[in-house]
Motif scaffolding. Sequence first.
Motif, short mmCIF file in Angstrom:
data_model
loop_
_atom_site.label_atom_id
_atom_site.label_comp_id
_atom_site.label_asym_id
_atom_site.label_seq_id
_atom_site.Cartn_x
_atom_site.Cartn_y
_atom_site.Cartn_z
N LYS A 125 -6.04 16.48 -9.69
CA LYS A 125 -4.87 16.03 -8.95
C LYS A 125 -5.22 14.68 -8.30
CE LYS A 125 -1.36 18.52 -6.42
NZ LYS A 125 -0.79 19.49 -7.32
N ILE A 126 -4.52 13.66 -8.72
CA ILE A 126 -4.70 12.35 -8.08
C ILE A 126 -3.32 11.93 -7.58
CG2 ILE A 126 -5.44 9.96 -8.36
CD1 ILE A 126 -7.12 10.87 -10.77
N PRO A 127 -3.05 12.08 -6.29
CA PRO A 127 -1.69 11.80 -5.80
C PRO A 127 -1.28 10.35 -6.01
CG PRO A 127 -3.04 12.87 -4.11
CD PRO A 127 -3.96 12.48 -5.22
N GLY A 128 -0.03 10.15 -6.37
CA GLY A 128 0.53 8.80 -6.44
C GLY A 128 0.97 8.40 -5.05
N ILE A 129 1.16 7.12 -4.82
CA ILE A 129 1.47 6.63 -3.47
C ILE A 129 2.81 7.18 -2.97
CG2 ILE A 129 2.57 4.45 -4.21
CD1 ILE A 129 -0.04 4.65 -1.44
N ARG A 130 3.71 7.51 -3.92
CA ARG A 130 5.01 8.06 -3.51
C ARG A 130 5.07 9.58 -3.64
NH1 ARG A 130 6.20 3.17 -5.62
NH2 ARG A 130 6.13 3.98 -7.76
N SER A 131 3.91 10.21 -3.81
CA SER A 131 3.91 11.67 -3.97
C SER A 131 4.23 12.34 -2.62
CB SER A 131 2.55 12.15 -4.46
OG SER A 131 1.61 12.01 -3.43
#
Length: 464
Positions: free
Chosen positions: A303-309
């Motif tokens: 899991k690598i969150p995106g900046i808008r996650s």
Amino acid sequence: MLRSFSPLLWFHKVDKFFDFNLDQSPPTKEEVYGYEFYNKKVADGLLVSATMLRNRAKVEKSLNGTYRLVKKGVIYKDIRDFLSITSIPYSVFADPGTFTYANEFKLPDYLYDTDGLIDYYNDLNFDLAGSVDWPILDKILITRRGKRSSFDLNLKTKEMRRKLTLELASDFIKKCNKRKNLRFVPFGTIQGWSFDTYIESLKELLKMGYDYIAIGGLATSERFALDLLPLVWDEIQKSGTRPGMHLYARFPSPLAVREFLRYGVTSFDNTSPFITASRSPCSYIDPSIYFKMNNSWDCYNLKIPGIRSPFLRRAKKVLSEQDFLALGRLCSNTFGAFVNYSESGEIFYLKRLINLYYEMNCSLNDYRTRPLSGKKLGRLMDVTRSTLLKKPWLSCDCSSCMDLKANIVLTRNNYRIVHTFFHNSYIQYSRFVAELDRAMVEVPFEKYSWAEVDSLVKTKTEKI
Ligand SMILES: [Zn+2]
């Protein structure tokens, strides 16, 4: 014969041209259903619940009084047209969508209108369609003044739900029998909360004259379902009929396929490929293992969150601007390292990815709802490293693995989760087909004929 129906494959779409390394769609995206994206079968048919369909399209009557579907201004004449399965011989199984009103004290209004429900099934061209049932739970979840709490269902309420389910089944078959040109096979559903109440309901349902029946409420315990089946089969044999039998939300474990066959189950549906896909840290089922074994890592995800996650949006509320930017940069760098590794496959990039992934997880730890302990973090890193080295997607021939490659194990946005769901469905279906082939040789079973449903499907696909 036993068939597998998927209740969610038709509910989710992917963009055929999404660029996973850039993490964006091209200017003209083209969203398709999973079964359109795949050139192999991932189920025998689709299960479309009335309440779920209303979340995806407007169900309305046309000027000539027949039901049709409308989405974004486009009119679809029936369900096959809406789901783009006009040339694929998938059968479409329809039900009212029981689980969406399990926690309510009343059914949605349109489900009390049996004639309206029959029109809906008939006009929209479903192949098998069911009476309205109401699940009987020990507790339901209710919301009062914005707060969720559980509420015990007493015996009187349970019995009321059981009886109403039977009354609606009786009304449904009577009204179906009066119709000319019925274009679907009707089935009746029972609910219960004990062996006795299920069998009591079954006896009444069998008297109604259904050619297909369904048993609801068996999702939570396979043991209960397997103990109930011989009792059900006994009653069916006593009745001198041989209806088809659907088990709701119950995917058989490998040995249970034999029990399903032995005791006359002819179809089932289940949501487990999607539930697994949306779970962390276990979402991508290892194609070389095929089914879940206790205490083994048979599924993965990174899991690598995106900046808008949603996750980083939550962190933003508690972080200073500076800390938030630093965290966002770290996530972006980790994603960049992932892309470099997935494109090159070089160990140098893998080492960089692993280091950044570790650093990112340590930084995110303070903002998780359930922080990872040192032990869990260590295990997560071991699994991540071994997954990337093992490259499980190389041993899967599903369209998602072949298209996404390493990106299939990265849970970052909806399309990836949907692809993981498709992959899991494909793996589970392949396993089921193999188990079924074995079971058909090993156990004596009385064949149910799907001829009526198949000929309906054939007529509908040939007409187009
Ligand atoms: Zn795959």
